[in-house]
Design an enzyme around this catalytic site. Structure first.
Site, PDB file in Angstrom:
ATOM      1  N   LYS A 225       0.848  -1.198   0.000  1.00 34.31           N
ATOM      2  CA  LYS A 225       0.000   0.000   0.000  1.00 34.31           C
ATOM      3  C   LYS A 225       0.887   1.254   0.000  1.00 34.31           C
ATOM      4  CE  LYS A 225      -3.491   2.517   2.631  1.00 34.31           C
ATOM      5  NZ  LYS A 225      -4.401   2.526   3.812  1.00 34.31           N
ATOM      6  N   GLU A 231      10.982  -4.481   3.675  1.00 29.71           N
ATOM      7  CA  GLU A 231      11.040  -5.905   3.326  1.00 29.71           C
ATOM      8  C   GLU A 231      10.613  -6.115   1.875  1.00 29.71           C
ATOM      9  OE1 GLU A 231       9.502  -4.469   5.871  1.00 29.71           O
ATOM     10  OE2 GLU A 231       9.357  -5.791   7.614  1.00 29.71           O
ATOM     11  N   GLY A 286      -4.639  -1.776   5.075  1.00 36.65           N
ATOM     12  CA  GLY A 286      -3.953  -2.933   4.501  1.00 36.65           C
ATOM     13  C   GLY A 286      -4.619  -4.237   4.868  1.00 36.65           C
ATOM     14  N   ARG A 287      -5.031  -4.361   6.143  1.00 38.02           N
ATOM     15  CA  ARG A 287      -5.626  -5.621   6.601  1.00 38.02           C
ATOM     16  C   ARG A 287      -7.057  -5.797   6.111  1.00 38.02           C
ATOM     17  NH1 ARG A 287      -4.140  -2.086  10.437  1.00 38.02           N
ATOM     18  NH2 ARG A 287      -5.755  -1.092  11.725  1.00 38.02           N
ATOM     19  N   GLU A 372      -4.092  -5.982  14.994  1.00 41.29           N
ATOM     20  CA  GLU A 372      -3.558  -4.716  14.496  1.00 41.29           C
ATOM     21  C   GLU A 372      -4.644  -3.645  14.527  1.00 41.29           C
ATOM     22  OE1 GLU A 372      -1.939  -3.935  10.292  1.00 41.29           O
ATOM     23  OE2 GLU A 372      -0.116  -4.112  11.501  1.00 41.29           O
ATOM     24  N   HIS A 403      -3.856 -32.390  19.492  1.00 34.12           N
ATOM     25  CA  HIS A 403      -2.692 -33.260  19.764  1.00 34.12           C
ATOM     26  C   HIS A 403      -1.465 -32.422  20.078  1.00 34.12           C
ATOM     27  CE1 HIS A 403      -4.878 -36.859  18.363  1.00 34.12           C
ATOM     28  NE2 HIS A 403      -5.453 -35.999  17.532  1.00 34.12           N
ATOM     29  N   LYS A 534       9.963   0.508  12.972  1.00 33.37           N
ATOM     30  CA  LYS A 534      10.409   0.915  11.632  1.00 33.37           C
ATOM     31  C   LYS A 534      11.422   2.053  11.736  1.00 33.37           C
ATOM     32  CE  LYS A 534       6.190  -0.443   9.156  1.00 33.37           C
ATOM     33  NZ  LYS A 534       5.023   0.001   8.341  1.00 33.37           N
TER      34      LYS A 534
HETATM   35  O1  F6P Z   1       3.645  -2.369   9.450  1.00 31.46           O
HETATM   36  C1  F6P Z   1       2.312  -2.745   9.462  1.00 31.46           C
HETATM   37  C2  F6P Z   1       1.769  -2.625   8.052  1.00 31.46           C
HETATM   38  O2  F6P Z   1       1.670  -1.279   7.684  1.00 31.46           O
HETATM   39  C3  F6P Z   1       0.431  -3.293   7.900  1.00 31.46           C
HETATM   40  O3  F6P Z   1      -0.640  -2.506   8.370  1.00 31.46           O
HETATM   41  C4  F6P Z   1       0.418  -3.510   6.415  1.00 31.46           C
HETATM   42  O4  F6P Z   1      -0.563  -4.441   6.018  1.00 31.46           O
HETATM   43  C5  F6P Z   1       1.850  -4.019   6.191  1.00 31.46           C
HETATM   44  O5  F6P Z   1       2.641  -3.279   7.126  1.00 31.46           O
HETATM   45  C6  F6P Z   1       2.375  -3.841   4.786  1.00 31.46           C
HETATM   46  O6  F6P Z   1       2.328  -2.478   4.455  1.00 31.46           O
HETATM   47  P1  F6P Z   1       2.423  -2.107   2.893  1.00 31.46           P
HETATM   48  O7  F6P Z   1       1.230  -2.763   2.231  1.00 31.46           O
HETATM   49  O8  F6P Z   1       2.354  -0.611   2.863  1.00 31.46           O
HETATM   50  O9  F6P Z   1       3.718  -2.659   2.382  1.00 31.46           O
END
Ligand code: F6P
Length: 548
Positions: A225, A231, A286-287, A372, A403, A534
């Protein structure tokens, strides 16, 4: 039973419904619930063995094809009515109307939270307005058409070969929703195109995903987003390097790269072909984004028609949530019972136990959705919370948990409410699939019953004597083999594991999270808690850079 109370969403928005602070502890219903919780509570064994048709009827719900059996919750009708009063006093209805109107209910980021608009039926008269409906429809048609090109083999790599594998690079909401739904709907998977998800920057993950692939038949989807997540940027850099090692220069790479983001400007600046950039908007968390172009890899996996079925299932749950009376409202019931367990029975965690392997990823998906969104410590006006807030959500495939960790649920010192999620029908093409399905189903029911009823000392002594043990052994073993029970649970049934039912399930949990936040008076749609890590990461990265 009792007069129909106003729906959480069909009543006219109350005055000042938008974001007035409602610290729940000040509400009369909260005080009533405190009093009820302080009174001696019957054991679930006693609630369940005494026939009570009114209670059973009040605690069973149906919506969008899903069935919820909440009769194993530790509530009676007075408690249930007090919970409904809490929803009324917290003005869940007015707050939900504010969401639908696109008000900036995500106040700390000054944004709306309009994920329901993503699955609207293109009805230009929707409360969020025709402009949003049109933009959603247009972008959906773009990314679904592209997904169909990949599925049909008409999306060619630079050398003219059809795409055989789509590799999704994204984390959090840019991974969990589409990954979960792709796994859940594996029976619908396109046989000609594989979809793989790489959710983190561990080199091995990407190595594993790529080592058997031909770059000329591979399409990367870079989902972010913000388009700034370190990452994902590193994963995208490695993907580009992998393509260039196959003699695909940056221009040639365009046919192997798709970006999905709310920042198309950044994607363009990073060299993505504008025709391969699909967008969503900052009013989509995002979620909550799987319904948007973030669902592109899912649409490749299951096809546009099934993706539309997923939207239809969520839309059906939306319609139920907006219009069903509060006492018949499935997502509201999930929320109210969760608040009761969290704040009044004081259970700090909540287990989600799925009884279908294909729903394995539903647990991490709902962990992000719930924790979150509602893992917060201040009310919307900034004052400290003395209530809730989100429980620790955990779980997995229930049959495996039996189990592994169910011992703690049965005889540990934690009381862990459980959402059991099961599927009514079996579609696996195996000769004995029906027997497998019956075993899954019977285990789900047996566990819910065992946790609720337990086995007291008298019953245990009788059991041990019946096993032929002598009196001394019976005496010694009874404490070790007694089950306290009294563990509350929900049984949530999908009619079948298809796109419509999955969409309804996902939307039910989204609305549950919304209702909990509305009652706890907290911000569900920001996530400042991820910021400090971050910031420190960037500090470390700079110092590493300085160290050379
Ligand atoms: O760090 C949390 C977060 O912002 C989540 O809310 C989001 O889904 C995820 O990292 C990935 O963010 P992006 O879609 O901006 O890479």
């Amino acid at each position: 039973m009792h007069a129909t109370t106003p729906s959480p969403c069909s009543s006219a928005p109350s005055a000042g419904a938008s974001l007035a602070a409602h610290p729940p502890a000040n509400l009369p219903a909260w005080g009533r619930l405190r009093t009820l919780a302080a009174a001696p509570q019957p054991h679930l064994r006693d609630r369940l063995t005494v026939a009570d048709a009114a209670r059973d009827a009040a605690l069973r719900f149906e919506a969008a094809g899903l069935r919820l059996d909440a009769t194993r919750q530790a509530v009676d009708l007075p408690i249930w009515h007090a919970l409904l009063a809490l929803a009324r006093e917290a003005d869940v209805a007015g707050q939900a109307e504010a969401l639908r109107r696109g008000e900036a209910i995500n106040a700390t980021e000054g944004r709306a939270a309009l994920h329901p608009a993503l699955r609207g039926d293109d009805d230009l008269s929707a409360p969020w307005g025709p402009a949003i409906s049109a933009a959603v429809r247009d972008e959906r048609e773009r990314f679904l058409a592209a997904a169909e090109r990949v599925r049909s083999g008409t999306w060619h790599g630079h050398r003219g070969l059809p795409i055989r594998t789509v590799v999704n690079l994204g984390i959090g909401g840019s991974d969990l929703g589409p990954r979960m739904a792709t796994a859940a709907l594996a029976a619908l998977a396109t046989p000609t195109v594989a979809v793989r998800y790489v959710p983190n920057a561990d080199a091995w993950t990407l190595h594993e995903a790529l080592r058997d692939l031909n770059p000329h038949e591979t399409l990367f989807v870079v989902q972010s987003k913000s388009f700034t997540t370190p990452e994902t940027r590193l994963m995208a850099d490695t993907a580009r390097r992998w393509l260039s090692d196959a003699e695909l220069d940056p221009a040639a790479q365009a046919a192997h790269l798709v970006a999905v983001t709310a920042r198309p400007d950044l994607a363009r600046a990073q060299g993505f072909d504008p025709a391969h950039i699909f967008v969503f908007w900052d009013w989509v968390g995002g979620r909550y984004s799987v319904w948007s172009a973030i669902g592109f890899p899912l649409a490749v996996a299951i096809g546009a028609a099934s993706f539309r079925q997923l939207l239809a299932g969520a839309r059906a749950m939306d319609a139920h949530f907006w219009h069903a009376p509060a006492e018949r409202n499935l997502p509201l019931a999930l929320a109210l019972l969760s608040v009761w367990n969290r704040d009044f029975l004081r259970c700090p965690t909540h287990l989600v136990a799925v009884y279908a392997e294909r729903l394995r990823h539903f647990v991490p998906y709902v962990q992000q959705l719930a924790m979150e969104s509602n893992g917060k410590r201040v009310h919307r006006d900034g004052t400290a919370c003395a209530v809730g807030t989100e429980a620790i959500v955990w779980g997995g495939v229930g049959l495996e948990g039996q189990h592994a960790y169910f011992q703690l649920l049965h005889q540990g010192r934690h009381r862990v409410p459980v959402d059991f999620i099961g599927v009514d029908t079996e579609d696996t093409p195996l000769p004995l699939a029906a027997r497998h399905h019956r075993l899954m189903r019977d285990n789900l029911l047996a566990q819910a019953q065992a946790l609720a009823l337990g086995r007291d000392e008298a019953q245990t002594r009788a059991q041990l004597r019946a096993e032929g043990l002598d009196a001394q052994t019976v005496k010694a073993l009874t404490p070790h083999r007694t089950f306290p029970g009294n563990v509350p649970s929900n049984l949530l049934w999908l009619p079948r594991l298809d796109a419509h039912a999955l969409g309804a399930l996902m939307a039910a949990y989204e609305h549950k999270v919304f209702c909990e936040a509305a009652i706890w008076d907290i911000q569900a749609y920001d996530q400042w808690g991820v910021e400090l890590g971050k910031t420190l990461l960037h500090t470390l990265a700079r110092s590493d850079g300085a160290a050379g």
